[in-house]
Motif scaffolding. Structure first.
Motif, PDB file in Angstrom:
ATOM      1  N   TYR A   1      11.229 -25.099-117.461  1.00 38.83           N
ATOM      2  CA  TYR A   1      10.194 -26.063-117.126  1.00 38.83           C
ATOM      3  C   TYR A   1       8.949 -25.326-116.645  1.00 38.83           C
ATOM      4  CZ  TYR A   1      13.451 -30.012-117.384  1.00 38.83           C
ATOM      5  OH  TYR A   1      14.340 -30.959-117.824  1.00 38.83           O
ATOM      6  N   MET A   2       7.795 -25.840-117.035  1.00 37.93           N
ATOM      7  CA  MET A   2       6.528 -25.292-116.562  1.00 37.93           C
ATOM      8  C   MET A   2       5.873 -26.287-115.615  1.00 37.93           C
ATOM      9  SD  MET A   2       3.107 -24.061-118.664  1.00 37.93           S
ATOM     10  CE  MET A   2       2.562 -25.713-119.112  1.00 37.93           C
ATOM     11  N   THR A   3       5.459 -25.802-114.475  1.00 33.47           N
ATOM     12  CA  THR A   3       4.733 -26.660-113.549  1.00 33.47           C
ATOM     13  C   THR A   3       3.293 -26.184-113.446  1.00 33.47           C
ATOM     14  OG1 THR A   3       4.698 -27.594-111.312  1.00 33.47           O
ATOM     15  CG2 THR A   3       5.310 -25.309-111.509  1.00 33.47           C
ATOM     16  N   VAL A   4       2.382 -27.128-113.350  1.00 35.38           N
ATOM     17  CA  VAL A   4       0.963 -26.837-113.158  1.00 35.38           C
ATOM     18  C   VAL A   4       0.497 -27.663-111.962  1.00 35.38           C
ATOM     19  CG1 VAL A   4      -1.352 -26.914-114.144  1.00 35.38           C
ATOM     20  CG2 VAL A   4       0.612 -26.411-115.612  1.00 35.38           C
ATOM     21  N   THR A   5      -0.109 -26.989-110.996  1.00 35.71           N
ATOM     22  CA  THR A   5      -0.561 -27.648-109.777  1.00 35.71           C
ATOM     23  C   THR A   5      -2.067 -27.500-109.639  1.00 35.71           C
ATOM     24  OG1 THR A   5       1.534 -27.025-108.750  1.00 35.71           O
ATOM     25  CG2 THR A   5      -0.191 -27.825-107.291  1.00 35.71           C
ATOM     26  N   ALA A   6      -2.730 -28.594-109.311  1.00 35.27           N
ATOM     27  CA  ALA A   6      -4.186 -28.595-109.123  1.00 35.27           C
ATOM     28  C   ALA A   6      -4.507 -28.503-107.633  1.00 35.27           C
ATOM     29  CB  ALA A   6      -4.793 -29.852-109.713  1.00 35.27           C
ATOM     30  N   HIS A   7      -5.450 -27.628-107.296  1.00 31.66           N
ATOM     31  CA  HIS A   7      -5.896 -27.452-105.913  1.00 31.66           C
ATOM     32  C   HIS A   7      -7.399 -27.717-105.869  1.00 31.66           C
ATOM     33  CE1 HIS A   7      -2.089 -25.231-105.083  1.00 31.66           C
ATOM     34  NE2 HIS A   7      -2.232 -24.928-106.367  1.00 31.66           N
ATOM     35  N   TYR A   8      -7.824 -28.556-104.963  1.00 30.93           N
ATOM     36  CA  TYR A   8      -9.240 -28.906-104.897  1.00 30.93           C
ATOM     37  C   TYR A   8      -9.595 -29.434-103.515  1.00 30.93           C
ATOM     38  CZ  TYR A   8      -7.455 -33.678-105.444  1.00 30.93           C
ATOM     39  OH  TYR A   8      -6.774 -34.858-105.265  1.00 30.93           O
ATOM     40  N   ILE A   9     -10.875 -29.377-103.220  1.00 27.98           N
ATOM     41  CA  ILE A   9     -11.412 -29.944-101.984  1.00 27.98           C
ATOM     42  C   ILE A   9     -12.233 -31.165-102.365  1.00 27.98           C
ATOM     43  CG2 ILE A   9     -12.961 -29.536-100.027  1.00 27.98           C
ATOM     44  CD1 ILE A   9     -12.191 -26.560-100.222  1.00 27.98           C
ATOM     45  N   ASP A  10     -11.890 -32.319-101.819  1.00 32.39           N
ATOM     46  CA  ASP A  10     -12.537 -33.565-102.239  1.00 32.39           C
ATOM     47  C   ASP A  10     -13.892 -33.757-101.547  1.00 32.39           C
ATOM     48  OD1 ASP A  10     -12.046 -34.461 -99.650  1.00 32.39           O
ATOM     49  OD2 ASP A  10     -10.342 -35.708-100.227  1.00 32.39           O
ATOM     50  N   GLU A  11     -14.500 -34.901-101.787  1.00 33.25           N
ATOM     51  CA  GLU A  11     -15.838 -35.182-101.255  1.00 33.25           C
ATOM     52  C   GLU A  11     -15.855 -35.271 -99.734  1.00 33.25           C
ATOM     53  OE1 GLU A  11     -18.037 -35.041-103.627  1.00 33.25           O
ATOM     54  OE2 GLU A  11     -16.435 -34.985-105.121  1.00 33.25           O
ATOM     55  N   ASP A  12     -14.688 -35.525 -99.135  1.00 33.61           N
ATOM     56  CA  ASP A  12     -14.593 -35.564 -97.675  1.00 33.61           C
ATOM     57  C   ASP A  12     -14.171 -34.219 -97.093  1.00 33.61           C
ATOM     58  OD1 ASP A  12     -15.288 -38.267 -97.471  1.00 33.61           O
ATOM     59  OD2 ASP A  12     -13.239 -38.873 -97.950  1.00 33.61           O
ATOM     60  N   TRP A  13     -14.175 -33.191 -97.911  1.00 37.09           N
ATOM     61  CA  TRP A  13     -13.833 -31.831 -97.511  1.00 37.09           C
ATOM     62  C   TRP A  13     -12.400 -31.733 -97.010  1.00 37.09           C
ATOM     63  CZ3 TRP A  13     -16.760 -27.515 -98.411  1.00 37.09           C
ATOM     64  CH2 TRP A  13     -18.059 -27.743 -98.902  1.00 37.09           C
ATOM     65  N   GLU A  14     -11.505 -32.416 -97.708  1.00 33.99           N
ATOM     66  CA  GLU A  14     -10.077 -32.302 -97.449  1.00 33.99           C
ATOM     67  C   GLU A  14      -9.449 -31.499 -98.578  1.00 33.99           C
ATOM     68  OE1 GLU A  14      -8.304 -33.310 -94.881  1.00 33.99           O
ATOM     69  OE2 GLU A  14      -9.992 -34.259 -93.841  1.00 33.99           O
ATOM     70  N   LEU A  15      -8.590 -30.545 -98.224  1.00 33.17           N
ATOM     71  CA  LEU A  15      -7.938 -29.684 -99.206  1.00 33.17           C
ATOM     72  C   LEU A  15      -6.687 -30.370 -99.740  1.00 33.17           C
ATOM     73  CD1 LEU A  15      -7.994 -26.842-100.513  1.00 33.17           C
ATOM     74  CD2 LEU A  15      -6.655 -26.030 -98.568  1.00 33.17           C
TER      75      LEU A  15
END
Length: 593
Positions: free
Chosen positions: A131-145
């Motif tokens: 199985y391959m997993t892909v995870t997205a990491h981002y900081i939203d408009e409210d500056w939450e990780l």
């Protein structure tokens, strides 16, 4: 004649001349439920099924759970109007929740003004499927990780760089984010290197990468760290033999544990540390074993005097060398703990720990102890092989920490064995400016500042301020004035006092100052969200192992993905105790009572 049916018991009544008979029936309806305050209980079968699907997702229930006799009796007791469902409908309801939550997450990702960082890894299930997993990491408009699993997808063999890339790009197109990727963090497998090389040289996707993908590929820090330490332990393993055997000896039987506890008491040792046994495949357990055993050195020596069978008692030379090894491994352990956190920190917090590792290895390679020196040289060689790229990404992140900026880089690199550290820091600064230029020319900013002229009755009417003509006149006749960029202003501004702000949340800082540095803060969002390890993907594997276990090995890949992804989106990653780790620890104070 009109008819009406009671929604509680489904009895039909005539309703042609008012509702008196229906109201009379409500008072005696056996299935009508009333709250304490007298209001009628409204049972919604749709809400019930949605909640049941979410319970299956959260607690890893089997789909057949809904068909169990006791389960159905419980549901019927809670509400006689419930309509029981089959395992197939339960599975369908889970998929419906998955699709609904996927749509919500997709909308969030598409609306982001920042870019997205990825981690990806492969996992082998109990059925030997990959199985391959892909995870997205981002900081939203409210500056939450945020960290969100985008897929947990079955990958049939064989798999290679091109095959994995095609699968990954198909996934990103499905989510609509193929042109919003900032970086991808991978381990050191050869197929990952091949995948990145092809990605960076494919015109259709390369054009969307910043600086031609110069900062696109990030190697998993935890994986590299493990390779470095294992290389050193190969050299030093013999020096740990007596300490390791001594720990095993005192743990072996109940009688030895009691005797060793008495030795601790007679040695007047007062410490909260416990005696731990290490595991050969887990180097951090070796460090913890040394850290604990060293504090009980006097107790081990006392045990040797009263127990003639204890022939593996470490010598004074063993303890001295053990202390040196523990000292060398401590920064590795500290940053490994930081790496392995489920709620991983922002990227700026890694630089100092990695720098400490490099500095300590450089210092240790020149000491007189040949074993320690050889260990440090082997580790440093591996460090230099894998960490050439760490300096750029991690340096960018620490530059965006208002407590340090360029000053910490200049200090740290001056302490290393580098003849050209000044040029090195200057090179990092230039690369940061190169990256910042890409944000300055981004359409998200330039499109809103351009203005046009509107013709009204044959007269060109400038929609901007008339004084703009003065700016053009001045530029033409006197030359344009040099204007400092946002990055210039930020770097020249006084640093925050790190002693006053020891626990500064760097995201809060950039949230507060985003109006002053709009382009720079956008770059900060992308850099600070870079995951330095693939721990997030490995956490998904841990959940996958509980979903796809030996009792549920026949689950379809689609069901596994729906359950795992939705569980991540709705409930995050649960923190669970490591029972195996606890079994390696003994508190000998318990044997004194």
């Amino acid at each position: 004649m009109k008819k009406a049916k009671c929604k509680w018991c489904e009895v039909t009544y005539t309703a042609g001349h008012g509702t008196k008979n229906l109201l009379r029936h409500l008072d005696t309806c056996p299935n009508r439920e009333v709250n304490v305050d007298g209001s009628v209980v409204q049972f919604d079968q749709g809400v019930f099924r949605d909640m049941l699907a979410r319970a299956i997702i959260k607690h890893n229930y089997t789909y057949s759970f809904v068909e169990h006799e006791a389960t159905r009796e419980l549901f019927s007791y809670l509400n006689p109007n419930v309509k029981h469902i089959s395992r197939l409908k339960a599975r369908s309801d889970v998929v419906n929740v998955y699709e609904k939550e996927k749509g919500i997450l997709k909308s969030k990702l598409l609306s982001l003004s920042s870019r997205i960082c990825l981690t990806s890894d492969l996992w082998t299930s109990v059925t030997t499927d990959h199985y391959m997993t892909v995870t997205a990491h981002y900081i939203d408009e409210d500056w939450e990780l945020h960290s969100k699993v985008l897929c947990f997808s079955y990958v049939p063999p064989p798999y290679s760089g091109p095959i994995l890339l095609e699968k990954l790009l198909t996934l990103l197109r499905e989510w609509g984010i193929e042109r919003k990727i900032f970086s991808i963090t991978l381990d050191n497998a050869s197929y990952n290197d091949s995948m990145v090389d092809i990605w960076k040289n494919t015109p259709s996707v390369r054009s969307s990468l910043l600086c031609d993908g110069q900062f696109f590929h990030v190697r998993c820090g935890a994986h590299v760290l493990n390779l470095i330490v294992q290389e050193g332990l190969k050299v030093i393993d013999g020096s740990l033999h007596n300490i390791r055997e001594a720990v095993k000896y005192v743990r072996a039987t109940q009688g030895r544990r009691v005797k060793f506890a008495e030795c601790i008491s007679q040695s007047c040792l007062k410490t909260s540390k416990k005696v731990r046994q290490d595991v050969a495949t887990r180097w951090n357990s070796t460090y913890l074993m040394l850290e604990g055993a060293i504090l009980f050195g006097c107790a081990f020596s006392h045990l040797k005097l009263i127990d003639h069978n204890f022939v593996t008692c470490p010598s004074s030379e063993d303890w001295v060398r053990g202390k040196k090894i523990a000292f060398l491994l401590k920064p590795f352990y500290d940053i490994s703990t930081l790496f392995s956190g489920v709620r991983y920190p922002t990227a700026n917090l890694y630089f100092y720990g990695v720098w400490q590792i490099q500095l300590r290895l450089i210092q240790a390679r020149n000491i007189e102890d040949e074993a320690i020196s050889s260990m440090a040289k082997a580790m440093l060689k591996k460090f230099e092989k894998y960490w050439k790229c760490y300096s750029v990404v991690l340096s960018f992140a620490v530059l965006l920490d208002p407590r340090y900026k360029l000053h910490l880089l200049e200090f740290c690199y001056s302490k290393l064995d580098m003849d050209d550290h000044v040029e090195f820091v200057r090179g990092i600064r230039e690369k940061l400016y190169t990256l910042f230029d890409e944000y300055v020319t981004d359409d998200r900013f330039t499109s809103s500042t351009s203005r046009g002229n509107i013709s009204v009755e044959g007269i060109d009417e400038n929609t901007g301020d008339d004084i703009d003509e003065y700016d053009a006149f001045e530029s033409e006749h006197f030359g344009s004035q040099s204007v400092k960029s946002q990055l210039d202003l930020y770097l020249e501004e006084n640093r925050l006092d790190r002693k006053k702000f020891p626990d500064l949340n760097v995201l809060d800082y950039w949230k507060t100052h985003s109006h002053r540095y709009p382009e720079l803060s956008l770059m900060a969002r992308d850099i600070l969200s870079i995951p330095i390890t693939t721990v997030a993907s490995e956490s998904a594997f841990s959940i996958g192992g509980r979903i796809l276990n030996k009792y549920r090995s026949s689950l379809s890949p689609e069901s596994v993905e729906a359950e795992l992804c939705t569980r991540n989106w709705l409930f995050g990653v649960p923190l669970e105790e490591d029972l195996d780790e606890e079994s390696l620890i003994i508190d000998f104070q318990d044997y004194l009572h």
